[in-house]
Design a protein around this motif. Sequence first.
Motif, PDB file in Angstrom:
ATOM      1  N   CYS A   1       0.844  -1.060  -0.004  1.00  0.00           N
ATOM      2  CA  CYS A   1      -0.040   0.114  -0.046  1.00  0.00           C
ATOM      3  C   CYS A   1       0.933   1.388   0.017  1.00  0.00           C
ATOM      4  O   CYS A   1       1.698   1.437   0.674  1.00  0.00           O
ATOM      5  N   SER A   2       0.526   2.085  -0.730  1.00  0.00           N
ATOM      6  CA  SER A   2       1.302   3.478  -1.038  1.00  0.00           C
ATOM      7  C   SER A   2       0.469   4.685  -0.814  1.00  0.00           C
ATOM      8  O   SER A   2       1.204   5.900  -0.362  1.00  0.00           O
ATOM      9  N   GLY A   3      -0.553   4.484  -0.695  1.00  0.00           N
ATOM     10  CA  GLY A   3      -1.561   5.732  -0.512  1.00  0.00           C
ATOM     11  C   GLY A   3      -1.636   6.615  -1.873  1.00  0.00           C
ATOM     12  O   GLY A   3      -2.383   7.634  -1.867  1.00  0.00           O
ATOM     13  N   PHE A   4      -1.033   6.044  -2.923  1.00  0.00           N
ATOM     14  CA  PHE A   4      -1.306   6.826  -4.169  1.00  0.00           C
ATOM     15  C   PHE A   4      -2.436   6.569  -4.692  1.00  0.00           C
ATOM     16  O   PHE A   4      -3.225   5.722  -4.556  1.00  0.00           O
ATOM     17  N   SER A   5      -2.697   7.487  -5.860  1.00  0.00           N
ATOM     18  CA  SER A   5      -4.115   7.393  -6.502  1.00  0.00           C
ATOM     19  C   SER A   5      -4.496   6.092  -7.166  1.00  0.00           C
ATOM     20  O   SER A   5      -5.177   5.757  -7.713  1.00  0.00           O
ATOM     21  N   ARG A   6      -3.200   5.474  -7.842  1.00  0.00           N
ATOM     22  CA  ARG A   6      -3.351   4.248  -8.695  1.00  0.00           C
ATOM     23  C   ARG A   6      -3.950   3.215  -7.896  1.00  0.00           C
ATOM     24  O   ARG A   6      -4.293   2.223  -8.227  1.00  0.00           O
ATOM     25  N   GLN A   7      -3.976   3.333  -6.579  1.00  0.00           N
ATOM     26  CA  GLN A   7      -4.593   2.278  -5.654  1.00  0.00           C
ATOM     27  C   GLN A   7      -5.979   2.547  -5.217  1.00  0.00           C
ATOM     28  O   GLN A   7      -6.439   2.016  -4.290  1.00  0.00           O
ATOM     29  N   LYS A   8      -6.809   3.688  -5.752  1.00  0.00           N
ATOM     30  CA  LYS A   8      -7.897   3.969  -5.569  1.00  0.00           C
ATOM     31  C   LYS A   8      -9.149   3.488  -6.253  1.00  0.00           C
ATOM     32  O   LYS A   8      -9.006   3.545  -7.478  1.00  0.00           O
ATOM     33  N   TRP A   9     -10.243   2.914  -5.794  1.00  0.00           N
ATOM     34  CA  TRP A   9     -11.238   2.269  -6.467  1.00  0.00           C
ATOM     35  C   TRP A   9     -12.681   3.080  -5.971  1.00  0.00           C
ATOM     36  O   TRP A   9     -12.794   3.435  -4.966  1.00  0.00           O
ATOM     37  N   GLU A  10     -13.812   2.713  -6.971  1.00  0.00           N
ATOM     38  CA  GLU A  10     -14.895   3.005  -6.665  1.00  0.00           C
ATOM     39  C   GLU A  10     -15.995   1.902  -6.912  1.00  0.00           C
ATOM     40  O   GLU A  10     -15.807   1.290  -7.914  1.00  0.00           O
ATOM     41  N   TYR A  11     -16.999   1.500  -5.768  1.00  0.00           N
ATOM     42  CA  TYR A  11     -17.660   0.413  -6.169  1.00  0.00           C
ATOM     43  C   TYR A  11     -19.109   0.956  -6.184  1.00  0.00           C
ATOM     44  O   TYR A  11     -19.739   1.631  -5.297  1.00  0.00           O
ATOM     45  N   ASP A  12     -19.628   0.762  -7.235  1.00  0.00           N
ATOM     46  CA  ASP A  12     -21.259   0.971  -7.571  1.00  0.00           C
ATOM     47  C   ASP A  12     -22.161  -0.217  -7.115  1.00  0.00           C
ATOM     48  O   ASP A  12     -22.239  -1.370  -7.979  1.00  0.00           O
ATOM     49  N   GLN A  13     -22.754  -0.153  -6.254  1.00  0.00           N
ATOM     50  CA  GLN A  13     -23.749  -1.277  -5.734  1.00  0.00           C
ATOM     51  C   GLN A  13     -24.945  -1.397  -6.727  1.00  0.00           C
ATOM     52  O   GLN A  13     -25.438  -2.818  -6.600  1.00  0.00           O
ATOM     53  N   ASN A  14     -25.286  -0.548  -7.492  1.00  0.00           N
ATOM     54  CA  ASN A  14     -26.346  -0.964  -8.365  1.00  0.00           C
ATOM     55  C   ASN A  14     -25.642  -1.650  -9.643  1.00  0.00           C
ATOM     56  O   ASN A  14     -26.563  -2.589  -9.916  1.00  0.00           O
ATOM     57  N   THR A  15     -24.743  -1.248 -10.224  1.00  0.00           N
ATOM     58  CA  THR A  15     -24.132  -2.024 -11.328  1.00  0.00           C
ATOM     59  C   THR A  15     -23.416  -3.094 -10.868  1.00  0.00           C
ATOM     60  O   THR A  15     -22.841  -3.998 -11.752  1.00  0.00           O
ATOM     61  N   GLN A  16     -22.724  -3.018  -9.588  1.00  0.00           N
ATOM     62  CA  GLN A  16     -21.818  -3.855  -9.276  1.00  0.00           C
ATOM     63  C   GLN A  16     -20.514  -3.852  -9.792  1.00  0.00           C
ATOM     64  O   GLN A  16     -19.657  -4.941  -9.851  1.00  0.00           O
ATOM     65  N   GLU A  17     -20.133  -2.941 -10.515  1.00  0.00           N
ATOM     66  CA  GLU A  17     -18.958  -2.440 -11.144  1.00  0.00           C
ATOM     67  C   GLU A  17     -18.011  -2.182 -10.189  1.00  0.00           C
ATOM     68  O   GLU A  17     -18.128  -1.138  -9.290  1.00  0.00           O
ATOM     69  N   LEU A  18     -16.670  -2.229 -10.376  1.00  0.00           N
ATOM     70  CA  LEU A  18     -15.533  -2.115  -9.442  1.00  0.00           C
ATOM     71  C   LEU A  18     -14.558  -1.278 -10.579  1.00  0.00           C
ATOM     72  O   LEU A  18     -14.022  -1.840 -11.223  1.00  0.00           O
ATOM     73  N   LYS A  19     -14.538   0.141 -10.313  1.00  0.00           N
ATOM     74  CA  LYS A  19     -14.068   1.255 -11.184  1.00  0.00           C
ATOM     75  C   LYS A  19     -12.606   1.834 -10.503  1.00  0.00           C
ATOM     76  O   LYS A  19     -12.731   1.885  -9.371  1.00  0.00           O
ATOM     77  N   HIS A  20     -11.690   1.757 -11.440  1.00  0.00           N
ATOM     78  CA  HIS A  20     -10.385   2.242 -10.906  1.00  0.00           C
ATOM     79  C   HIS A  20     -10.867   3.881 -10.900  1.00  0.00           C
ATOM     80  O   HIS A  20     -11.114   4.490 -11.987  1.00  0.00           O
ATOM     81  N   THR A  21     -10.364   4.705  -9.839  1.00  0.00           N
ATOM     82  CA  THR A  21     -10.839   5.999  -9.743  1.00  0.00           C
ATOM     83  C   THR A  21     -10.308   6.722 -10.748  1.00  0.00           C
ATOM     84  O   THR A  21     -11.053   7.815 -11.414  1.00  0.00           O
ATOM     85  N   THR A  22      -8.981   6.657 -11.089  1.00  0.00           N
ATOM     86  CA  THR A  22      -8.272   7.545 -12.012  1.00  0.00           C
ATOM     87  C   THR A  22      -8.762   7.642 -13.285  1.00  0.00           C
ATOM     88  O   THR A  22      -9.182   8.625 -14.073  1.00  0.00           O
ATOM     89  N   ASN A  23      -8.890   6.447 -14.007  1.00  0.00           N
ATOM     90  CA  ASN A  23      -9.236   6.204 -15.450  1.00  0.00           C
ATOM     91  C   ASN A  23     -10.697   5.635 -15.621  1.00  0.00           C
ATOM     92  O   ASN A  23     -11.087   5.640 -16.872  1.00  0.00           O
TER      93      ASN A  23
END
Length: 481
Positions: free
Chosen positions: A422-444
């Motif tokens: 773990c680095s704390g950098f943005s490349r390790q940040k994610w968003e989870y959408d409970q409706n679509t059940q998609e796990l998205k990379h926050t940056t791209n």
Amino acid sequence: MEKLKSGTLDGLHIRILICSLLYKDFLDYPKASIIIVFHNEAWSTLLRTLWSVINRSPKELIEEIILVDDASEREFLRKPLEEYLVKLPVKIKLIRSVSRIGLIKARLKGAEAASGEALTFLDAHCECTIGWLESLLAVIHKNKKTVACPVIDIIHDDTFAYIKSFELHWGAFNWNLQFRWYTLSTREMKRRKHDATQPFPSPAMAGGLFAIDRNYFFEIGSYDENMNVWGGENLEMSFRVWQCGGRIEIAPCSHVGHIFRKSSPYSFPGGITKTLFANLARVALVWLDEWSNFYFKYNEQARSMKEDQNVSSRMELKKRLKCRSFEWYLDNVWPQHFFPKDNRFFGRIKNIGEDRCLIKPERKGLTNQPMGVATLHRCVDEIIEEMFVMTSDGFIMTDDSVCLDAPEKPGIGPLRVRVIACSGFSRQKWEYDQNTQELKHTTNQKCLDIPLSKNISDGLIIADCDGKSSQKWDFQSVDWK
């Protein structure tokens, strides 16, 4: 001994010169009793430790060196050692235990016999560098409720060469309460860019090498006398110091080399469960609060020793010292932690299309952290290897401080996802959408997916989101209490 007198640590010379300017006015620092416990130690390694202390410490700061012999059986550690010690140019106390009492109780013997204002503990297979002692004592001089630790370098266990270690680590622990070195927090990294010589806080200490004010050592509860032999005492002291008003700091100007053996030299009477895991059970019962349930849930050996522990005296100490909670410790001392909490997800991350769960890699990196490509496996009912935490900031992390990591920019070939430190950098940040059940990379905004090959060894990727089943993930919460 000539190498010790002339200096063997060329790689440290620049740092030593800078640090020597910082701690040149040391006459008002507390004088130290240096306590070294040994059992059947090799003559050469024991003397290497002793002579490095003598040659690389200001004489004005050494009250005495206390050697505690934990029932050694080797003949050369009897009369020959006694005859050798009387010739040394510093005050030496030799304390012998007639039976094996273990590292913890042997250190207590040394501490009780000490007359210095500060206690400095060393293992018997070390090499101290120039400036090691005054750097530690400076921390105590500034704040008597601070435990000072050196940077621990490596002495190769085959060649005995001195190897400078990577400094950008602090001490912490995993879900099994095993001490680990993890990468410093981003905030500490930035602070050290301005002045790399300043001491920095550490959530836990390795426990073998440290300095502490003598009065504070006993006021804070010294060691848990009901712990046996070795193991867990470093974490017990770490929690106790931080939660009860003290601090632990690593002094970058203090470097001590240490031989890390391939196997433990300690024997465990009654087996490792009745010693090491009994010790860790005591740590959990006293200091972890509701997180003790989490520890016992996933550690069968410690759980089997739970009911045998009488921790009433340590609980009374905790109450008398008005100690803070383990939650306070996690939030304030180690906010980068990967432990479950009520305000973060804890459980399994299951791919709906393949009916498989994300799993922690098995391969260990140089820092003993499990790292590798992110892969799936057949889901098993609540095994610890498939448990993950997702924080409110979007970091998906698991035991041993490793996080789900993905490229932020396109490259050649698939954008592969890895589990790394773990680095704390943005490349390790994610968003989870409970409706679509998609796990998205926050940056791209690409989705966690399975490659077309569906070969498990190929690992996971991120790809354009298209709603297919391989991009759907079920976050299955698990009760950790």
